[in-house]
Design a protein around this motif. Structure first.
Motif, PDB file in Angstrom:
ATOM      1  N   GLY A  34       7.007   1.690  -0.262  1.00 56.96           N
ATOM      2  CA  GLY A  34       7.544   0.915  -1.375  1.00 56.96           C
ATOM      3  C   GLY A  34       6.816  -0.400  -1.580  1.00 56.96           C
ATOM      4  O   GLY A  34       6.528  -0.805  -2.712  1.00 56.96           O
ATOM      5  N   VAL A  35       6.508  -1.091  -0.482  1.00 57.52           N
ATOM      6  CA  VAL A  35       5.820  -2.377  -0.585  1.00 57.52           C
ATOM      7  C   VAL A  35       4.389  -2.179  -1.077  1.00 57.52           C
ATOM      8  O   VAL A  35       3.902  -2.932  -1.926  1.00 57.52           O
ATOM      9  N   ILE A  36       3.699  -1.151  -0.575  1.00 60.38           N
ATOM     10  CA  ILE A  36       2.345  -0.879  -1.049  1.00 60.38           C
ATOM     11  C   ILE A  36       2.369  -0.476  -2.517  1.00 60.38           C
ATOM     12  O   ILE A  36       1.474  -0.847  -3.291  1.00 60.38           O
ATOM     13  N   GLY A  37       3.392   0.258  -2.933  1.00 56.96           N
ATOM     14  CA  GLY A  37       3.528   0.598  -4.343  1.00 56.96           C
ATOM     15  C   GLY A  37       3.662  -0.642  -5.208  1.00 56.96           C
ATOM     16  O   GLY A  37       3.075  -0.727  -6.295  1.00 56.96           O
ATOM     17  N   MET A  38       4.423  -1.626  -4.738  1.00 57.97           N
ATOM     18  CA  MET A  38       4.576  -2.881  -5.472  1.00 57.97           C
ATOM     19  C   MET A  38       3.246  -3.634  -5.540  1.00 57.97           C
ATOM     20  O   MET A  38       2.868  -4.167  -6.591  1.00 57.97           O
ATOM     21  N   ILE A  39       2.508  -3.654  -4.426  1.00 64.51           N
ATOM     22  CA  ILE A  39       1.210  -4.325  -4.401  1.00 64.51           C
ATOM     23  C   ILE A  39       0.219  -3.604  -5.315  1.00 64.51           C
ATOM     24  O   ILE A  39      -0.562  -4.243  -6.038  1.00 64.51           O
ATOM     25  N   ALA A  40       0.245  -2.275  -5.301  1.00 69.43           N
ATOM     26  CA  ALA A  40      -0.643  -1.504  -6.178  1.00 69.43           C
ATOM     27  C   ALA A  40      -0.370  -1.833  -7.642  1.00 69.43           C
ATOM     28  O   ALA A  40      -1.302  -1.956  -8.446  1.00 69.43           O
ATOM     29  N   ALA A  41       0.899  -1.984  -7.997  1.00 75.64           N
ATOM     30  CA  ALA A  41       1.245  -2.364  -9.367  1.00 75.64           C
ATOM     31  C   ALA A  41       0.683  -3.739  -9.704  1.00 75.64           C
ATOM     32  O   ALA A  41       0.157  -3.967 -10.800  1.00 75.64           O
ATOM     33  N   ALA A  42       0.787  -4.658  -8.761  1.00 74.85           N
ATOM     34  CA  ALA A  42       0.261  -6.008  -8.987  1.00 74.85           C
ATOM     35  C   ALA A  42      -1.244  -5.983  -9.185  1.00 74.85           C
ATOM     36  O   ALA A  42      -1.792  -6.740  -9.996  1.00 74.85           O
ATOM     37  N   LEU A  43      -1.937  -5.108  -8.459  1.00 80.17           N
ATOM     38  CA  LEU A  43      -3.395  -5.014  -8.545  1.00 80.17           C
ATOM     39  C   LEU A  43      -3.871  -4.185  -9.736  1.00 80.17           C
ATOM     40  O   LEU A  43      -5.070  -4.141 -10.023  1.00 80.17           O
ATOM     41  N   GLY A  44      -2.958  -3.509 -10.404  1.00 78.89           N
ATOM     42  CA  GLY A  44      -3.331  -2.680 -11.544  1.00 78.89           C
ATOM     43  C   GLY A  44      -3.742  -1.273 -11.187  1.00 78.89           C
ATOM     44  O   GLY A  44      -4.340  -0.571 -12.007  1.00 78.89           O
ATOM     45  N   ILE A  45      -3.431  -0.823  -9.970  1.00 78.24           N
ATOM     46  CA  ILE A  45      -3.741   0.554  -9.560  1.00 78.24           C
ATOM     47  C   ILE A  45      -2.700   1.492 -10.160  1.00 78.24           C
ATOM     48  O   ILE A  45      -1.492   1.305  -9.958  1.00 78.24           O
ATOM     49  N   GLN A  46      -3.140   2.499 -10.892  1.00 76.64           N
ATOM     50  CA  GLN A  46      -2.229   3.435 -11.536  1.00 76.64           C
ATOM     51  C   GLN A  46      -1.965   4.651 -10.654  1.00 76.64           C
ATOM     52  O   GLN A  46      -2.728   4.943  -9.728  1.00 76.64           O
ATOM     53  N   ARG A  47      -0.888   5.364 -10.969  1.00 76.40           N
ATOM     54  CA  ARG A  47      -0.469   6.503 -10.134  1.00 76.40           C
ATOM     55  C   ARG A  47      -1.564   7.560 -10.006  1.00 76.40           C
ATOM     56  O   ARG A  47      -1.721   8.166  -8.952  1.00 76.40           O
ATOM     57  N   ASN A  48      -2.284   7.808 -11.099  1.00 74.43           N
ATOM     58  CA  ASN A  48      -3.270   8.887 -11.090  1.00 74.43           C
ATOM     59  C   ASN A  48      -4.684   8.405 -10.781  1.00 74.43           C
ATOM     60  O   ASN A  48      -5.641   9.168 -10.933  1.00 74.43           O
ATOM     61  N   VAL A  55      -6.481   3.069   0.257  1.00 70.84           N
ATOM     62  CA  VAL A  55      -6.852   3.012   1.674  1.00 70.84           C
ATOM     63  C   VAL A  55      -6.842   1.586   2.232  1.00 70.84           C
ATOM     64  O   VAL A  55      -6.286   1.345   3.317  1.00 70.84           O
ATOM     65  N   PRO A  56      -7.425   0.586   1.538  1.00 68.27           N
ATOM     66  CA  PRO A  56      -7.360  -0.773   2.091  1.00 68.27           C
ATOM     67  C   PRO A  56      -5.929  -1.275   2.274  1.00 68.27           C
ATOM     68  O   PRO A  56      -5.671  -2.120   3.137  1.00 68.27           O
ATOM     69  N   LEU A  57      -5.002  -0.753   1.477  1.00 71.01           N
ATOM     70  CA  LEU A  57      -3.607  -1.187   1.565  1.00 71.01           C
ATOM     71  C   LEU A  57      -2.859  -0.436   2.668  1.00 71.01           C
ATOM     72  O   LEU A  57      -2.054  -1.022   3.393  1.00 71.01           O
ATOM     73  N   THR A  58      -3.120   0.862   2.800  1.00 71.71           N
ATOM     74  CA  THR A  58      -2.391   1.645   3.806  1.00 71.71           C
ATOM     75  C   THR A  58      -2.801   1.271   5.230  1.00 71.71           C
ATOM     76  O   THR A  58      -2.055   1.511   6.172  1.00 71.71           O
ATOM     77  N   THR A  59      -3.986   0.695   5.391  1.00 67.27           N
ATOM     78  CA  THR A  59      -4.437   0.308   6.732  1.00 67.27           C
ATOM     79  C   THR A  59      -3.883  -1.039   7.177  1.00 67.27           C
ATOM     80  O   THR A  59      -4.079  -1.444   8.322  1.00 67.27           O
ATOM     81  N   LEU A  60      -3.193  -1.750   6.283  1.00 73.72           N
ATOM     82  CA  LEU A  60      -2.549  -2.994   6.681  1.00 73.72           C
ATOM     83  C   LEU A  60      -1.420  -2.698   7.669  1.00 73.72           C
ATOM     84  O   LEU A  60      -0.661  -1.748   7.491  1.00 73.72           O
ATOM     85  N   ARG A  61      -1.299  -3.510   8.706  1.00 73.58           N
ATOM     86  CA  ARG A  61      -0.193  -3.355   9.650  1.00 73.58           C
ATOM     87  C   ARG A  61       1.044  -3.997   9.045  1.00 73.58           C
ATOM     88  O   ARG A  61       0.980  -5.110   8.507  1.00 73.58           O
ATOM     89  N   PHE A  62       2.185  -3.323   9.156  1.00 76.38           N
ATOM     90  CA  PHE A  62       3.373  -3.645   8.358  1.00 76.38           C
ATOM     91  C   PHE A  62       4.568  -3.967   9.246  1.00 76.38           C
ATOM     92  O   PHE A  62       4.820  -3.277  10.237  1.00 76.38           O
ATOM     93  N   GLY A  63       5.294  -5.025   8.891  1.00 73.13           N
ATOM     94  CA  GLY A  63       6.515  -5.374   9.620  1.00 73.13           C
ATOM     95  C   GLY A  63       7.521  -6.038   8.704  1.00 73.13           C
ATOM     96  O   GLY A  63       7.163  -6.622   7.683  1.00 73.13           O
ATOM     97  N   VAL A  64       8.801  -5.934   9.087  1.00 73.41           N
ATOM     98  CA  VAL A  64       9.899  -6.481   8.277  1.00 73.41           C
ATOM     99  C   VAL A  64      10.897  -7.183   9.184  1.00 73.41           C
ATOM    100  O   VAL A  64      11.211  -6.703  10.276  1.00 73.41           O
ATOM    101  N   ARG A  65      11.412  -8.312   8.728  1.00 73.16           N
ATOM    102  CA  ARG A  65      12.541  -8.965   9.393  1.00 73.16           C
ATOM    103  C   ARG A  65      13.704  -9.021   8.412  1.00 73.16           C
ATOM    104  O   ARG A  65      13.553  -9.501   7.293  1.00 73.16           O
ATOM    105  N   ALA A  66      14.851  -8.531   8.834  1.00 75.24           N
ATOM    106  CA  ALA A  66      16.032  -8.494   7.965  1.00 75.24           C
ATOM    107  C   ALA A  66      16.814  -9.799   8.118  1.00 75.24           C
ATOM    108  O   ALA A  66      17.730  -9.888   8.931  1.00 75.24           O
ATOM    109  N   ASP A  67      16.440 -10.806   7.340  1.00 76.08           N
ATOM    110  CA  ASP A  67      17.134 -12.082   7.425  1.00 76.08           C
ATOM    111  C   ASP A  67      18.559 -11.983   6.898  1.00 76.08           C
ATOM    112  O   ASP A  67      19.444 -12.709   7.342  1.00 76.08           O
TER     113      ASP A  67
END
Length: 216
Positions: A34-48, A55-67
């Motif tokens: 979901g977060v990568i999808g939001m970033i892709a939208a910001a960058l202008g990457i379309q679904r197709n 790939v540059p986005l999926t290789t990012l290491r990901f973490g969340v803190r539930a404040d």
């Protein structure tokens, strides 16, 4: 090593990972997909577009803190088709606040993502198109690792009665398998890969000087 910190908060959020047509579930925290999808939208990457753009986005290491964990709610919707109507159940989180950390060795990549999120090509939303985020989203890029940021960044929501907060972060071993790495967002060939994540509870120091009006 650098980390991009995001604040994901809104009246409603929904982060599905295994939804059926009539039941649209949500995870307890933002998914990497979901977060990568939001970033892709910001960058202008379309679904197709070519999936290699992800790939540059999926290789990012990901973490969340539930404040602020938020409240799990369920709603009913009628979906009208040809001669039939289906009742669907949709789950979402109400009034939740999350700190998201994205780690990379490429600081310039994180800075480019931060810039795009502040001036997105396409509208941003938290899991579903009707759930836009509140501002600010971008908290900055820091020279530290993801886990340090999740444990030391000031809390985004103050609660004098909270004893702990939950963090969920990507690991290479010793975690639970989840299928939320987006390999393709194409509506015809949508595909997700697997990653491992681990959860911890962080103790929160008591705050005897808490001001109840500070949240207003």
């Amino acid at each position: 090593m650098a980390v991009l910190l995001l604040r994901l908060a809104a009246p409603l959020q929904a982060w599905g990972s295994s939804s059926k047509f009539i039941v649209r579930s949500t995870e307890r925290e933002p998914t990497k997909s979901g977060v990568i999808g939001m970033i892709a939208a910001a960058l202008g990457i379309q679904r197709n577009d070519d999936p290699q753009k992800l790939v540059p986005l999926t290789t990012l290491r990901f973490g969340v803190r539930a404040d602020k964990e938020g409240v799990l709610l369920k709603d009913f919707h009628m979906v009208h088709g040809y001669k039939i109507a289906d009742v669907t159940e949709r789950y979402y989180l109400s009034d939740a606040v999350f700190l998201v950390a994205l780690e990379s060795d490429d600081k310039s990549l994180l800075e480019g993502i931060a810039s795009a999120l502040q001036k997105p090509v396409y509208p941003l939303y938290l899991g579903r198109k009707s759930y836009p985020p509140t501002l600010p989203i971008v908290l900055g890029v820091k020279d530290e690792d993801m886990l340090t940021a999740l444990k030391t960044e000031p809390y985004l929501y103050k609660n004098a009665h909270r004893k702990s907060v939950r963090i969920s972060y990507e690991v290479t071993s010793g975690g639970a398998m989840v299928q939320d790495i987006p390999l393709s967002f194409s509506q015809l060939h949508r595909k997700h890969g697997w990653r491992m994540k681990r959860e911890e509870l962080l103790a929160v120091d008591s705050n005897p000087d808490h001001d109840a009006f500070s949240e207003l």
